[in-house]
Design a protein around this motif. Structure first.
Motif, PDB file in Angstrom:
ATOM      1  N   THR A  41       0.864  -1.173   0.000  1.00 12.74           N
ATOM      2  CA  THR A  41       0.000   0.000   0.000  1.00 12.74           C
ATOM      3  C   THR A  41       0.894   1.214   0.000  1.00 12.74           C
ATOM      4  O   THR A  41       2.020   1.168   0.451  1.00 12.74           O
ATOM      5  CB  THR A  41      -0.905   0.022   1.246  1.00 12.74           C
ATOM      6  N   GLY A  42       0.424   2.309  -0.511  1.00  7.15           N
ATOM      7  CA  GLY A  42       1.221   3.531  -0.526  1.00  7.15           C
ATOM      8  C   GLY A  42       1.425   4.027  -1.932  1.00  7.15           C
ATOM      9  O   GLY A  42       0.714   3.682  -2.849  1.00  7.15           O
ATOM     10  N   ASN A  43       2.451   4.813  -2.090  1.00  6.60           N
ATOM     11  CA  ASN A  43       2.700   5.450  -3.384  1.00  6.60           C
ATOM     12  C   ASN A  43       3.922   4.850  -4.076  1.00  6.60           C
ATOM     13  O   ASN A  43       4.504   3.884  -3.604  1.00  6.60           O
ATOM     14  CB  ASN A  43       2.854   6.957  -3.191  1.00  6.60           C
ATOM     15  N   LEU A  44       4.286   5.450  -5.180  1.00  5.64           N
ATOM     16  CA  LEU A  44       5.415   4.955  -5.969  1.00  5.64           C
ATOM     17  C   LEU A  44       6.711   4.948  -5.161  1.00  5.64           C
ATOM     18  O   LEU A  44       7.518   4.032  -5.280  1.00  5.64           O
ATOM     19  CB  LEU A  44       5.567   5.815  -7.232  1.00  5.64           C
ATOM     20  N   GLU A  45       6.881   5.954  -4.320  1.00  2.56           N
ATOM     21  CA  GLU A  45       8.077   6.012  -3.474  1.00  2.56           C
ATOM     22  C   GLU A  45       8.150   4.792  -2.562  1.00  2.56           C
ATOM     23  O   GLU A  45       9.202   4.182  -2.391  1.00  2.56           O
ATOM     24  CB  GLU A  45       8.071   7.294  -2.647  1.00  2.56           C
ATOM     25  N   TYR A  46       7.022   4.422  -1.997  1.00  2.00           N
ATOM     26  CA  TYR A  46       6.996   3.251  -1.123  1.00  2.00           C
ATOM     27  C   TYR A  46       7.299   1.979  -1.919  1.00  2.00           C
ATOM     28  O   TYR A  46       8.057   1.122  -1.461  1.00  2.00           O
ATOM     29  CB  TYR A  46       5.638   3.124  -0.414  1.00  2.00           C
TER      30      TYR A  46
END
Length: 189
Positions: free
Chosen positions: A3-8
């Motif tokens: 879960t999260g964004n591209l950075e994660y």
């Protein structure tokens, strides 16, 4: 599942290094299999990455990301890519493949006199397996150079995918099988 964004996503991927050691292969494959167990992705590492990345990219970026593959990166459409690192790598790969073609043609030619200098190739080992590893290392070095300054972006993810694709190819090398194929090709001639 992530879960999260591209950075994660990028920070959660296993670290890749230019190594053919069984320990590195096992670590990377195991972590990717954990991703695959939560999805319906196949066992191919790049396919697993494609599936996982598609959760974080726009529809346009998903298609671009999935189209980028190391074995076709030298094609014109990638040389003109809107993703700068793809364009730069594509031009590099096109030049490398062109030099390699010229080198191999010169080797076959009886008129080949002396050594020809190549901008990228340098001293290509005579052993076919060592030559292939040498070429993979050159490509890895280019990917590393292009990675500078890209940490949590589509470019970073694309470069990661290309490194994973390169390692997957290298990890499939089998010296015994390659020698058998080589011997069969000699028998055909």
């Amino acid at each position: 599942m992530l879960t999260g964004n591209l950075e994660y996503l990028i920070s959660s991927l296993p670290n890749l290094s230019f190594s053919n050691s069984e320990a590195v292969q096992h670590e990377v494959k195991t972590l990717f299999q954990k991703y695959a167990s939560s999805t319906e992705a196949s066992g191919d590492l790049v396919s697993i990455l494609n599936d996982e990345a598609s959760k974080y990219l726009s529809a346009r970026d998903v298609q671009s990301f999935q189209d980028i593959q190391l074995h076709v990166i030298r094609q014109v459409q990638f040389q003109n890519s809107h993703i700068q690192v793809v364009s730069e790598l594509s031009k590099f790969m096109y030049q490398l493949k062109s030099e390699l073609k010229a080198f191999r043609l010169a080797q076959k030619s009886e008129e080949s006199l002396g050594k020809t200098n190549y901008e990228l190739l340098g001293e290509l080992p005579e052993n076919p397996l060592k030559a292939e590893e040498y070429l993979l290392d050159m490509q890895w070095q280019k990917l590393d150079a292009l990675s500078i300054g890209h940490y949590a972006s589509l470019s970073a993810l694309v470069l990661y995918k290309l490194k994973l694709d390169l390692l997957s190819r290298w990890w499939q090398f089998d010296a015994e099988k390659g020698f058998e194929v080589f011997q069969q090709s000699l028998n055909v001639a």
